[in-house]
Each structure stands twice: as structure tokens, then as C-alpha cells.
Design a protein around this motif. Structure first.
Motif, PDB file in Angstrom:
ATOM      1  N   GLY A 187       4.969  36.670 -16.501  1.00 43.17           N
ATOM      2  CA  GLY A 187       4.416  35.419 -16.343  1.00 43.17           C
ATOM      3  C   GLY A 187       3.130  35.496 -15.424  1.00 43.17           C
ATOM      4  N   PHE A 188       3.318  36.460 -14.291  1.00 39.14           N
ATOM      5  CA  PHE A 188       1.921  36.676 -13.344  1.00 39.14           C
ATOM      6  C   PHE A 188       0.822  37.214 -14.166  1.00 39.14           C
ATOM      7  CE2 PHE A 188      -0.540  39.693 -11.094  1.00 39.14           C
ATOM      8  CZ  PHE A 188      -0.667  38.680  -9.837  1.00 39.14           C
TER       9      PHE A 188
ATOM     10  N   ALA B 294      -6.595  44.075  -4.337  1.00 41.68           N
ATOM     11  CA  ALA B 294      -5.695  42.850  -4.396  1.00 41.68           C
ATOM     12  C   ALA B 294      -4.659  43.273  -4.871  1.00 41.68           C
ATOM     13  CB  ALA B 294      -6.436  42.372  -5.648  1.00 41.68           C
ATOM     14  N   VAL B 295      -3.501  42.481  -4.163  1.00 43.83           N
ATOM     15  CA  VAL B 295      -2.102  42.598  -4.457  1.00 43.83           C
ATOM     16  C   VAL B 295      -1.280  41.249  -4.890  1.00 43.83           C
ATOM     17  CG1 VAL B 295      -1.501  42.453  -2.007  1.00 43.83           C
ATOM     18  CG2 VAL B 295      -0.050  43.506  -3.767  1.00 43.83           C
ATOM     19  N   GLY B 296      -0.707  41.334  -6.004  1.00 48.36           N
ATOM     20  CA  GLY B 296      -0.171  40.161  -6.477  1.00 48.36           C
ATOM     21  C   GLY B 296       1.272  39.911  -5.549  1.00 48.36           C
ATOM     22  N   VAL B 297       1.506  38.585  -5.397  1.00 46.09           N
ATOM     23  CA  VAL B 297       2.827  38.214  -4.736  1.00 46.09           C
ATOM     24  C   VAL B 297       3.374  37.325  -5.538  1.00 46.09           C
ATOM     25  CG1 VAL B 297       3.808  37.582  -2.355  1.00 46.09           C
ATOM     26  CG2 VAL B 297       1.541  38.754  -2.284  1.00 46.09           C
ATOM     27  N   ILE B 298       4.776  37.564  -5.998  1.00 48.91           N
ATOM     28  CA  ILE B 298       5.456  36.697  -6.728  1.00 48.91           C
ATOM     29  C   ILE B 298       6.783  36.432  -6.047  1.00 48.91           C
ATOM     30  CG2 ILE B 298       6.505  36.149  -8.919  1.00 48.91           C
ATOM     31  CD1 ILE B 298       4.729  38.479 -10.081  1.00 48.91           C
ATOM     32  N   GLY B 299       7.004  35.051  -5.547  1.00 48.68           N
ATOM     33  CA  GLY B 299       8.377  34.970  -4.941  1.00 48.68           C
ATOM     34  C   GLY B 299       8.120  33.504  -4.471  1.00 48.68           C
ATOM     35  N   GLY B 300       9.407  33.145  -3.724  1.00 49.02           N
ATOM     36  CA  GLY B 300       9.777  31.772  -3.216  1.00 49.02           C
ATOM     37  C   GLY B 300       8.701  31.556  -2.143  1.00 49.02           C
ATOM     38  N   ALA B 301       8.284  30.329  -2.072  1.00 46.15           N
ATOM     39  CA  ALA B 301       7.089  29.766  -1.125  1.00 46.15           C
ATOM     40  C   ALA B 301       7.090  30.500   0.269  1.00 46.15           C
ATOM     41  CB  ALA B 301       7.135  28.257  -0.997  1.00 46.15           C
ATOM     42  N   ALA B 302       8.364  30.342   0.973  1.00 49.41           N
ATOM     43  CA  ALA B 302       8.220  30.781   2.349  1.00 49.41           C
ATOM     44  C   ALA B 302       8.135  32.336   2.425  1.00 49.41           C
ATOM     45  CB  ALA B 302       9.506  30.549   2.850  1.00 49.41           C
ATOM     46  N   LEU B 303       8.791  33.026   1.497  1.00 47.84           N
ATOM     47  CA  LEU B 303       8.754  34.382   1.564  1.00 47.84           C
ATOM     48  C   LEU B 303       7.314  35.292   1.254  1.00 47.84           C
ATOM     49  CD1 LEU B 303      10.856  36.755   2.673  1.00 47.84           C
ATOM     50  CD2 LEU B 303      11.667  36.772   0.613  1.00 47.84           C
ATOM     51  N   ALA B 304       7.015  34.455   0.298  1.00 49.65           N
ATOM     52  CA  ALA B 304       5.505  34.738  -0.428  1.00 49.65           C
ATOM     53  C   ALA B 304       4.759  34.793   0.649  1.00 49.65           C
ATOM     54  CB  ALA B 304       5.498  34.010  -1.599  1.00 49.65           C
ATOM     55  N   ARG B 305       4.576  33.679   1.390  1.00 53.26           N
ATOM     56  CA  ARG B 305       3.812  33.335   2.336  1.00 53.26           C
ATOM     57  C   ARG B 305       3.515  34.675   3.356  1.00 53.26           C
ATOM     58  NH1 ARG B 305       0.597  30.361   5.674  1.00 53.26           N
ATOM     59  NH2 ARG B 305       1.527  30.336   7.823  1.00 53.26           N
ATOM     60  N   ARG B 306       4.923  35.039   3.904  1.00 54.03           N
ATOM     61  CA  ARG B 306       4.943  35.996   4.997  1.00 54.03           C
ATOM     62  C   ARG B 306       4.428  37.322   4.220  1.00 54.03           C
ATOM     63  NH1 ARG B 306       9.812  35.245   9.112  1.00 54.03           N
ATOM     64  NH2 ARG B 306       8.779  33.358  10.111  1.00 54.03           N
ATOM     65  N   TYR B 307       4.528  37.531   3.026  1.00 49.89           N
ATOM     66  CA  TYR B 307       4.430  38.734   2.382  1.00 49.89           C
ATOM     67  C   TYR B 307       2.888  38.959   2.294  1.00 49.89           C
ATOM     68  CZ  TYR B 307       8.634  41.108   1.439  1.00 49.89           C
ATOM     69  OH  TYR B 307       9.751  42.099   1.614  1.00 49.89           O
ATOM     70  N   ALA B 308       2.151  37.731   1.873  1.00 49.63           N
ATOM     71  CA  ALA B 308       0.678  37.429   1.870  1.00 49.63           C
ATOM     72  C   ALA B 308       0.081  37.474   3.343  1.00 49.63           C
ATOM     73  CB  ALA B 308       0.413  35.990   1.316  1.00 49.63           C
ATOM     74  N   LEU B 309       0.386  37.163   4.192  1.00 40.45           N
ATOM     75  CA  LEU B 309       0.282  37.373   5.751  1.00 40.45           C
ATOM     76  C   LEU B 309       0.362  38.797   5.984  1.00 40.45           C
ATOM     77  CD1 LEU B 309       1.410  34.821   8.352  1.00 40.45           C
ATOM     78  CD2 LEU B 309       0.681  37.108   8.811  1.00 40.45           C
ATOM     79  N   VAL B 310       1.274  39.445   5.886  1.00 42.20           N
ATOM     80  CA  VAL B 310       1.190  41.055   6.252  1.00 42.20           C
ATOM     81  C   VAL B 310       0.022  41.749   5.391  1.00 42.20           C
ATOM     82  CG1 VAL B 310       2.574  42.979   6.181  1.00 42.20           C
ATOM     83  CG2 VAL B 310       3.724  40.863   6.572  1.00 42.20           C
ATOM     84  N   ALA B 311      -0.149  41.185   4.030  1.00 46.19           N
ATOM     85  CA  ALA B 311      -1.092  41.792   3.160  1.00 46.19           C
ATOM     86  C   ALA B 311      -2.367  41.664   3.712  1.00 46.19           C
ATOM     87  CB  ALA B 311      -0.787  41.303   1.655  1.00 46.19           C
TER      88      ALA B 311
END
Lengths: 309, 309
Positions: free
Chosen positions: A138-139, A262-279
Motif C-alpha cells: 500500500g505504501f 528518504a525513509v518511508g515510515v508506516i504506522g500509527g500516528a503517534a509512533l510514526a511521528r516519533r520515528y519521523a522525528l528520529v529520522a
């Protein structure tokens, strides 16, 4: 046509270990009805999955009757309803569609179970995913890039050329849950009024600085509390930063990504936000996946099955 | 002389979070009486530590009465009886003796609490130890070398010149306990009839091979079980190898030791044996500490106090 209702309507199930989702979708992929419950496969008594599904679809009445059903997630595992064996990488929509397992169920008709994937190149044991493969579809698998799927067992994945190429599982979410609930080092922690992004960033910075790894960093939660350097309401988010930061550090050291990518981040909103922040903190360009990635992926597999029919 | 009985007899307490040990020792350091109980400081009701100690010493009757008492371990912490503040490194017997905290207790006389140590150079928060400092003294601080103290919170320490010079805590034991008791990745594990050294070694080898760290390795427990590569009775020892191997790997990367060096190993027999085995696998020369390291260390502090009296 065997794979969809006359007007293209179908039912898509996203049925995991701890959650159940059913969607009634029209021929254009629009969701007409949707139900979410906690009836994950771990909660189903006597393995009577058919009863759970019938009960969930009952409110939709005639609208749902006789429609083709497509199921993704742990429902297709050994602990689920019907085991759809893992497909070896590289794999895309075509390989997954070819390995879909069909089961005839009284009153429900044919259910098609989408298989998971296995990466047999991982040492010392083949790695496995189930459910993430449809999210990845889906991504989108066109571009050669890294994708991370945060969760209890996070996945780092390389995709490209319309295939999932390789992946590796990180036990980050499970470790965080165990530590925050049970660990002595996190004793005294209090839930903050709202997520504390500054404490989270601090944990990430500690995870990324200097040599060594997670085992040496974990005790800093306790040491911070003892020294007054961490307040009780900061401990949980700091710990979250430590473990997610450690995951990115390991992934970098293992070559899952390089700076600037670039790195795709697929997940629930709160966790995806944290992963995007670290990225971003690591100099990557995070690209969020669509909210309905799993559904899109299922429909890609369905379209592929129709092409093969 | 204030610090020992007329004939040199004294009582030494090794009183930790989950265990209590009292020893009646003669002037030559020989143990005349000894009692071990589960009365760790976490179990003491209403902080009535005096009642626990009186009860423990009662069977020794007149032989114990009026003797000086020296206490080491978490009993001297904020959660213990009397807080003996941490001593900053570098510290040896002299610095510890100078910071011993005295407390007059009805019916028991003077109790001397040996302080713990803090390494304020550790980022981002000062690291702490309490109890290990006496074990290190008992091991000996003459030679410049690394010493590891396995446990719930393992310590890697550099000693030399009669001082503890720096240290770092690793949450290895706590993590292993949480994972083996609660984790989904270890579900299905069965206790082996006896410890499986081959499975342990396999876990260590996986921990030391390739890039990355513990988060990526942990899921191999589950993947091994799923693929048939690990039997249920191997999972626990394999996991033990993964986490202890990860500790050594982190310690190496952080510069705690270099190949070919001697490394002291101070701890309970079973765990010390595992750590010695990993040390050998990494090309180190493990040197076991004496079984009574904590007692020897307490007596070193006592001798130092007498010299200062």
C-alpha cells in the motif's frame, strides 16, 4: 469473476494478534462500512474464527452476504485460522497473489488469506513478517528505498522494483513495553500530562552519542532519576527515546540507510511521528505512508489475483 | 579501639535489596558464624531494620553482643537504613573508610555504613554502585585492569593503583529476567534439564557476529523457534548468550578492554562461569574473584578505619 462481487464490492479483513478490522469496500476501493474490535486472534475461543467473523458482519446484513473476503495479518498464521505459508523474498503483489490460500467456509463463502514473507538471508534464522507485506504494498514498492514499520516488532525493509527485497525485525516495541511496565530502572516513572517531546529527544540524543549500545544506556534512566537529572514525568518518554534511538543506530550500523536518504515510515500516528522525528535527527527525509496502507495493499493483491484469474 | 572488639571480633553485614547476610568474624578475618536470609531491604516492614538485625543476631547470644558492626550494600542507600552518600571516583579503601557513616542504635551499638561510589564522568548522568565497591576492594585494586561484576545491573570497572577509577552499569540481568519471564519473543521456551552451554555459546556467537546490536538480535529467538532452528529447551540459554554477548560487545566498543587483556570476574558461580566463558570467546583472560570478595573488602575498609582512628 471469482475474486469480487458483481459490482466490485468485497470485504477486506485486517486481523491481527490483538485487533480485528473488517471493511466493506466498493469497486473503487472506497470504504462503505468499517468495524474495529478487540477480537484479535489471541482472544478467539476454541479457534472459532468463523463465529467471530459472522458476528462482525451481521450488522451489514444483505449488503455483505456473498461478497468475496480477503484477509491479511496473523489470521493467516499457524496460530490463526488457516496457515498461508511465508513467501520468500524478493516478493511483490504478484508473488503474494500467487501464494494466497483459499478456504471455503459455510455461510461465508470463499476466504482468501494473504501470506506473510520470509527473508531467508537473515542469520542465523530466517526472519518473518505477516501483515506488514500488505502495508508495504500500500505504501508502494517502486522506488529503491528503506521503509520502517514501527511496532511491537519493528521492521526495517528495503523495497524497490515493485518488490520487497529484504527486511529485519527489531524487538523495540516489546522491549519498551516490558521496561516501562516492569523494570526496576524505570521505577518511580509517572505518566506525563501529555507526551514530553523534549524528554524523548533527550533520550534519542543519548542513544546516538558515543560508543556502546542499549544495555549501557538503559541504566541512565535510573541514574537520571537518582541524580535529579530526570523528573518522574520525563522518565517514560526519555526511555522511549533511548530504545527508538537505539533501533535507528543499529539499523544505520547494519546498512539499512545512509545519511540524506528518504525513509518511508508506516504506522500509527503517534509512533510514526516519533520515528519521523528520529529520522530527521539522523539527517534522513521521512516520508509518511498513507493511513490506509494495509487496505491499499490488500486491494493491490486482489487486483493481481484478478489479472491471474 | 573504637572499630573492633577487644579480640578483633566484629560483625559484618552484606545487606542488599533482596538478601541479608551477617557474619561474625574473628580478628584474622575468619568467619565464626554466618546467617543468610531473604530479609533484603525491600522486604523490611516499616523500615524497622533494627528489629530484623536483632532477630538475626539473637542466636549468637553473648558472642555477638557489643561487637562493632560494619554494613555494606543497599542498606546504606536512600531506601535503606541510613544513607551513606556516594563517594566520587577515584576511590579506594582510604576514601571509602573516610566516608563511612556511623549510626548509634539502641541495644546494637554503633553501626558503620560503607558508602557506595559514583562516577560523575558518565554522560548524561552520574553512574552509581553500592555493594560492588567492597567486592572490588576484596578482589584487589593494585593492577590496572578491567573487572566485570555480573548481575541484575552488571558493572564494568577499571581499577588500578589501589583505586576504583571509573565504571559503567549495564542493565543486562534485569533485561534477561524481563525477557525470559514476559516476552512474546521467548514464548514457548522450556527450562532445560540442565543449563545448555552449547545453546548459550550459540547465542554469544550471534551477538558478536556482524553489525548492529541487541534489538535486531532479540527477534532471532522467535525466528529460531518458528523455523525449527531452536528447540524450546534451548531458547532460554540462547537468549542468555545473546544478552551477555551484547554486554561484552558494548563494553569492548566503549573501550573497557582490549584483546588479550586479563579481566576480573566477580560474581555468583553460575553467572561468573558464563561471563568467564564469553571473556575467553573474546580472547580475554578471565580471572575469577575470591568467593568472599565482599567480606574481604569490608575488612579492608575496617583496617583502614583503624589506621585513621
Amino acid at each position: 469473476m471469482a475474486d469480487r462481487g458483481d459490482d466490485g464490492r468485497r470485504i477486506v479483513l485486517d486481523w491481527g494478534t490483538s485487533s480485528f478490522r473488517a471493511m466493506l469496500v466498493d469497486g473503487d476501493g472506497r470504504v462503505l462500512e468499517r468495524v474495529d474490535t478487540g477480537d484479535g486472534i489471541a482472544t478467539v475461543a476454541d479457534r472459532d474464527f468463523a463465529a467471530v467473523l459472522r458476528r462482525a458482519l451481521e450488522p451489514w446484513g444483505d449488503r455483505a452476504r456473498g461478497l468475496p473476503i480477503l484477509a491479511a495479518g496473523m489470521i493467516g498464521s499457524r496460530n490463526g485460522w488457516v496457515e498461508a505459508p511465508y513467501v520468500a523474498l524478493p516478493a511483490g503483489a504478484r508473488e503474494l497473489a500467487a501464494a494466497v490460500r483459499r478456504e471455503e467456509v459455510p455461510e461465508l463463502g470463499t476466504i482468501r488469506f494473504i501470506p506473510g514473507c520470509t527473508d531467508t538471508a537473515v542469520e542465523p534464522f530466517p526472519d518473518v513478517m505477516r501483515g506488514e507485506e500488505t502495508q508495504l504494498l500500500g505504501f508502494g514498492l517502486e522506488r529503491d528505498m528503506a521503509v520502517v514499520l514501527p511496532g511491537t516488532h519493528s521492521k526495517w525493509v528495503r523495497v524497490g522494483g515493485e518488490r520487497i527485497r529484504r527486511f529485519r525485525t527489531f524487538a523495540t516495541g516489546e522491549l519498551f513495553a516490558l521496561l516501562s511496565q516492569h523494570a526496576f530502572i524505570a521505577r518511580g516513572a509517572e505518566a506525563p500530562a501529555e507526551p514530553d517531546e523534549a524528554a524523548f529527544r533527550r533520550g534519542v540524543e543519548v542513544a546516538l552519542a558515543g560508543e556502546g549500545g542499549l544495555l549501557a544506556r538503559l541504566f541512565t534512566v535510573r541514574a537520571g532519576w537518582l541524580s535529579g537529572g530526570l523528573r518522574a514525568a520525563e522518565m517514560g518518554d526519555y526511555l522511549s527515546g533511548l530504545v527508538i534511538g537505539a533501533e535507528f543506530r543499529e539499523a544505520r550500523d547494519m546498512g539499512w540507510f545512509a545519511p540524506g536518504e528518504a525513509v518511508g515510515v508506516i504506522g500509527g500516528a503517534a509512533l510514526a511521528r516519533r520515528y519521523a522525528l528520529v529520522a530527521e535527527m539522523m539527517g534522513l527525509r521521512p516520508e509518511p505512508g498513507p493511513e490506509d496502507a494495509a487496505l491499499r495493499g490488500c486491494l493491490r493483491v486482489a487486483a493481481e489475483m484478478e489479472g491471474m484469474a
